[in-house]
Scaffold this motif. Structure first.
Motif, PDB file in Angstrom:
ATOM      1  N   ASP A  74       4.491  -2.778 -23.608  1.00 31.37           N
ATOM      2  CA  ASP A  74       3.717  -1.808 -24.388  1.00 31.37           C
ATOM      3  C   ASP A  74       3.640  -0.513 -23.606  1.00 31.37           C
ATOM      4  OD1 ASP A  74       1.765  -0.833 -26.399  1.00 31.37           O
ATOM      5  OD2 ASP A  74       0.351  -1.029 -24.739  1.00 31.37           O
ATOM      6  N   ILE A  75       3.925   0.600 -24.257  1.00 35.78           N
ATOM      7  CA  ILE A  75       4.014   1.880 -23.568  1.00 35.78           C
ATOM      8  C   ILE A  75       2.697   2.270 -22.903  1.00 35.78           C
ATOM      9  CG2 ILE A  75       3.537   3.164 -25.696  1.00 35.78           C
ATOM     10  CD1 ILE A  75       5.339   5.399 -24.568  1.00 35.78           C
ATOM     11  N   SER A  76       1.574   1.997 -23.576  1.00 34.11           N
ATOM     12  CA  SER A  76       0.273   2.363 -22.994  1.00 34.11           C
ATOM     13  C   SER A  76      -0.034   1.514 -21.773  1.00 34.11           C
ATOM     14  CB  SER A  76      -0.838   2.214 -24.038  1.00 34.11           C
ATOM     15  OG  SER A  76      -0.693   3.162 -25.072  1.00 34.11           O
ATOM     16  N   ALA A  77       0.279   0.216 -21.841  1.00 39.01           N
ATOM     17  CA  ALA A  77       0.040  -0.673 -20.704  1.00 39.01           C
ATOM     18  C   ALA A  77       0.899  -0.274 -19.517  1.00 39.01           C
ATOM     19  CB  ALA A  77       0.315  -2.119 -21.107  1.00 39.01           C
ATOM     20  N   THR A  78       2.170   0.016 -19.779  1.00 36.87           N
ATOM     21  CA  THR A  78       3.084   0.425 -18.710  1.00 36.87           C
ATOM     22  C   THR A  78       2.639   1.731 -18.082  1.00 36.87           C
ATOM     23  OG1 THR A  78       4.951  -0.666 -19.813  1.00 36.87           O
ATOM     24  CG2 THR A  78       5.474   1.022 -18.186  1.00 36.87           C
ATOM     25  N   MET A  79       2.241   2.688 -18.913  1.00 34.30           N
ATOM     26  CA  MET A  79       1.810   3.991 -18.428  1.00 34.30           C
ATOM     27  C   MET A  79       0.547   3.872 -17.573  1.00 34.30           C
ATOM     28  SD  MET A  79       0.889   7.373 -20.710  1.00 34.30           S
ATOM     29  CE  MET A  79       2.573   7.504 -21.316  1.00 34.30           C
ATOM     30  N   LEU A  80      -0.400   3.047 -18.027  1.00 36.36           N
ATOM     31  CA  LEU A  80      -1.660   2.905 -17.301  1.00 36.36           C
ATOM     32  C   LEU A  80      -1.439   2.218 -15.955  1.00 36.36           C
ATOM     33  CD1 LEU A  80      -4.657   3.467 -17.397  1.00 36.36           C
ATOM     34  CD2 LEU A  80      -4.987   1.291 -18.587  1.00 36.36           C
ATOM     35  N   SER A  81      -0.651   1.154 -15.932  1.00 36.54           N
ATOM     36  CA  SER A  81      -0.362   0.469 -14.663  1.00 36.54           C
ATOM     37  C   SER A  81       0.290   1.414 -13.667  1.00 36.54           C
ATOM     38  CB  SER A  81       0.556  -0.730 -14.906  1.00 36.54           C
ATOM     39  OG  SER A  81      -0.125  -1.795 -15.508  1.00 36.54           O
ATOM     40  N   HIS A  82       1.252   2.173 -14.138  1.00 38.19           N
ATOM     41  CA  HIS A  82       1.979   3.090 -13.257  1.00 38.19           C
ATOM     42  C   HIS A  82       1.059   4.171 -12.704  1.00 38.19           C
ATOM     43  CE1 HIS A  82       5.357   5.362 -11.634  1.00 38.19           C
ATOM     44  NE2 HIS A  82       4.847   6.446 -12.199  1.00 38.19           N
ATOM     45  N   ALA A  83       0.234   4.745 -13.591  1.00 39.42           N
ATOM     46  CA  ALA A  83      -0.652   5.831 -13.163  1.00 39.42           C
ATOM     47  C   ALA A  83      -1.717   5.341 -12.187  1.00 39.42           C
ATOM     48  CB  ALA A  83      -1.302   6.477 -14.382  1.00 39.42           C
ATOM     49  N   VAL A  84      -2.316   4.180 -12.466  1.00 42.45           N
ATOM     50  CA  VAL A  84      -3.324   3.624 -11.561  1.00 42.45           C
ATOM     51  C   VAL A  84      -2.699   3.298 -10.209  1.00 42.45           C
ATOM     52  CG1 VAL A  84      -4.849   1.657 -11.137  1.00 42.45           C
ATOM     53  CG2 VAL A  84      -4.829   2.745 -13.386  1.00 42.45           C
ATOM     54  N   GLY A  85      -1.518   2.685 -10.239  1.00 46.39           N
ATOM     55  CA  GLY A  85      -0.832   2.347  -8.998  1.00 46.39           C
ATOM     56  C   GLY A  85      -0.508   3.568  -8.159  1.00 46.39           C
ATOM     57  N   LYS A  86      -0.131   4.638  -8.818  1.00 45.54           N
ATOM     58  CA  LYS A  86       0.197   5.880  -8.102  1.00 45.54           C
ATOM     59  C   LYS A  86      -1.037   6.443  -7.393  1.00 45.54           C
ATOM     60  CE  LYS A  86       2.554  10.300  -8.809  1.00 45.54           C
ATOM     61  NZ  LYS A  86       3.203  11.187  -9.821  1.00 45.54           N
ATOM     62  N   ILE A  87      -2.186   6.398  -8.073  1.00 49.14           N
ATOM     63  CA  ILE A  87      -3.419   6.895  -7.456  1.00 49.14           C
ATOM     64  C   ILE A  87      -3.826   6.007  -6.285  1.00 49.14           C
ATOM     65  CG2 ILE A  87      -5.868   7.379  -7.825  1.00 49.14           C
ATOM     66  CD1 ILE A  87      -5.168   7.929 -10.777  1.00 49.14           C
ATOM     67  N   LEU A  88      -3.734   4.695  -6.463  1.00 49.16           N
ATOM     68  CA  LEU A  88      -4.116   3.776  -5.392  1.00 49.16           C
ATOM     69  C   LEU A  88      -3.242   3.987  -4.156  1.00 49.16           C
ATOM     70  CD1 LEU A  88      -4.712   0.431  -7.338  1.00 49.16           C
ATOM     71  CD2 LEU A  88      -6.400   2.127  -6.602  1.00 49.16           C
ATOM     72  N   THR A  89      -1.961   4.198  -4.366  1.00 49.31           N
ATOM     73  CA  THR A  89      -1.048   4.437  -3.251  1.00 49.31           C
ATOM     74  C   THR A  89      -1.454   5.683  -2.474  1.00 49.31           C
ATOM     75  OG1 THR A  89       0.791   3.390  -4.437  1.00 49.31           O
ATOM     76  CG2 THR A  89       1.354   4.851  -2.614  1.00 49.31           C
ATOM     77  N   SER A  90      -1.947   6.680  -3.196  1.00 46.62           N
ATOM     78  CA  SER A  90      -2.340   7.939  -2.569  1.00 46.62           C
ATOM     79  C   SER A  90      -3.706   7.871  -1.896  1.00 46.62           C
ATOM     80  CB  SER A  90      -2.355   9.056  -3.630  1.00 46.62           C
ATOM     81  OG  SER A  90      -2.873  10.258  -3.114  1.00 46.62           O
ATOM     82  N   GLU A  91      -4.644   7.113  -2.476  1.00 39.08           N
ATOM     83  CA  GLU A  91      -6.041   7.168  -2.045  1.00 39.08           C
ATOM     84  C   GLU A  91      -6.509   5.993  -1.193  1.00 39.08           C
ATOM     85  OE1 GLU A  91      -7.916   9.723  -2.454  1.00 39.08           O
ATOM     86  OE2 GLU A  91      -6.685  10.879  -3.848  1.00 39.08           O
ATOM     87  N   VAL A  92      -5.832   4.860  -1.251  1.00 35.97           N
ATOM     88  CA  VAL A  92      -6.272   3.658  -0.536  1.00 35.97           C
ATOM     89  C   VAL A  92      -5.417   3.471   0.715  1.00 35.97           C
ATOM     90  CG1 VAL A  92      -6.628   1.167  -0.655  1.00 35.97           C
ATOM     91  CG2 VAL A  92      -7.058   2.592  -2.681  1.00 35.97           C
ATOM     92  N   LYS A  93      -6.068   3.298   1.852  1.00 28.99           N
ATOM     93  CA  LYS A  93      -5.358   3.194   3.115  1.00 28.99           C
ATOM     94  C   LYS A  93      -4.576   1.884   3.226  1.00 28.99           C
ATOM     95  CE  LYS A  93      -8.712   5.942   5.757  1.00 28.99           C
ATOM     96  NZ  LYS A  93      -9.669   5.916   6.903  1.00 28.99           N
ATOM     97  N   ASP A  94      -3.356   2.019   3.679  1.00 30.24           N
ATOM     98  CA  ASP A  94      -2.519   0.857   4.033  1.00 30.24           C
ATOM     99  C   ASP A  94      -2.358  -0.136   2.885  1.00 30.24           C
ATOM    100  OD1 ASP A  94      -2.262   1.836   6.670  1.00 30.24           O
ATOM    101  OD2 ASP A  94      -4.188   0.952   7.216  1.00 30.24           O
ATOM    102  N   ILE A  95      -2.321   0.353   1.657  1.00 28.86           N
ATOM    103  CA  ILE A  95      -2.073  -0.531   0.521  1.00 28.86           C
ATOM    104  C   ILE A  95      -0.562  -0.646   0.307  1.00 28.86           C
ATOM    105  CG2 ILE A  95      -2.169   1.313  -1.213  1.00 28.86           C
ATOM    106  CD1 ILE A  95      -3.459  -0.664  -3.123  1.00 28.86           C
TER     107      ILE A  95
END
Length: 240
Positions: A88-109
């Protein structure tokens, strides 16, 4: 002879005590100086300087609700009503966007790639929503599970207005234990009455704005410090 040796042993101990006392006094003096500076600035009408100081040091940030993603391998799995039957496009988009933020903001993830999660679900069935099993399948320590209900992008035929109910949880893959759980209920954008006219943007652009930006930030900030003042500017963000 013994007395002399005893005296020699006492002197270093006294010296250490004096040095420790000096260190404590210096630390107290620094603390007092900092408090005095802050008080002086505040009473002389320079409150913006204090605000800037707090912003630079991060003292004005709201802490993360859950900090346990640090130093972990994490898979982000989003379930929408449509994703139970296939990608589903919305599910894929949300997972990708959340993951991108976590990679940027959470240490050593260490984030498991979206395509690895999608491939696992392709093989085992999209209706498979045992998050712990998905986590074990993609070799993740933890799963950020995003369950989206009642996702909609339009309010009437002429207005775009995003709405969703979110259940968010963190599951330990090995044990299946729920480590964190919260709800984001009745989340709406724009928050003001009305919405964005369909003549001003397209559905694809509004989906990217609402799902891939606004909603993703609201979810991801559960796991990193954030500036609560950003909420006041929420409606000023436009779909381009």
């Amino acid at each position: 002879m013994n007395n002399d040796d005893g005296k020699k042993g006492i002197l270093p101990m006294r010296t250490r005590r004096i040095n420790d006392r000096r260190v404590k006094l210096m630390a107290a003096a620094k603390c007092f100086t900092l408090v005095w500076i802050v008080f002086t600035v505040a009473t002389t009408g320079c409150a913006p300087l204090i605000a800037n100081f707090m912003h630079v040091t991060g003292a004005d940030l709201t802490p993360a609700a859950y900090e346990g993603l640090e130093k972990s391998s994490v898979a982000v799995v989003t379930i929408t009503e449509n994703s139970r039957f296939g990608d589903d496009i919305s599910a894929t988009m949300l997972s990708h966007a959340v993951g991108k933020i976590l990679t940027s903001e959470v240490k050593d993830i260490e984030l498991v790639r979206d395509d690895e999660v999608a491939n696992w679900r392709d093989v085992h069935g999209w209706d498979q929503i045992d998050f712990a099993e998905i986590g074990r399948g993609v070799k993740a320590d933890k799963v950020v599970a995003i369950e989206v209900l009642n996702l909609s992008l339009q309010e009437g035929p002429t207005l775009f207005r995003g709405q969703a109910n979110i259940h968010l949880s963190v599951i330990e893959s090995k044990s299946g234990e729920v480590l964190f759980s919260t709800d984001v209920e009745d989340f709406t954008y724009p928050t003001i009455a009305g919405g964005v006219s369909t003549s001003e943007t397209t559905e694809a652009r509004f989906r990217k704005l609402f799902v891939g930006n606004i909603l993703a930030k609201r979810i991801a900030r559960q796991f990193h410090p954030f500036d609560a003042r950003d909420d006041f500017a929420l409606d000023s963000i436009t779909a381009r």
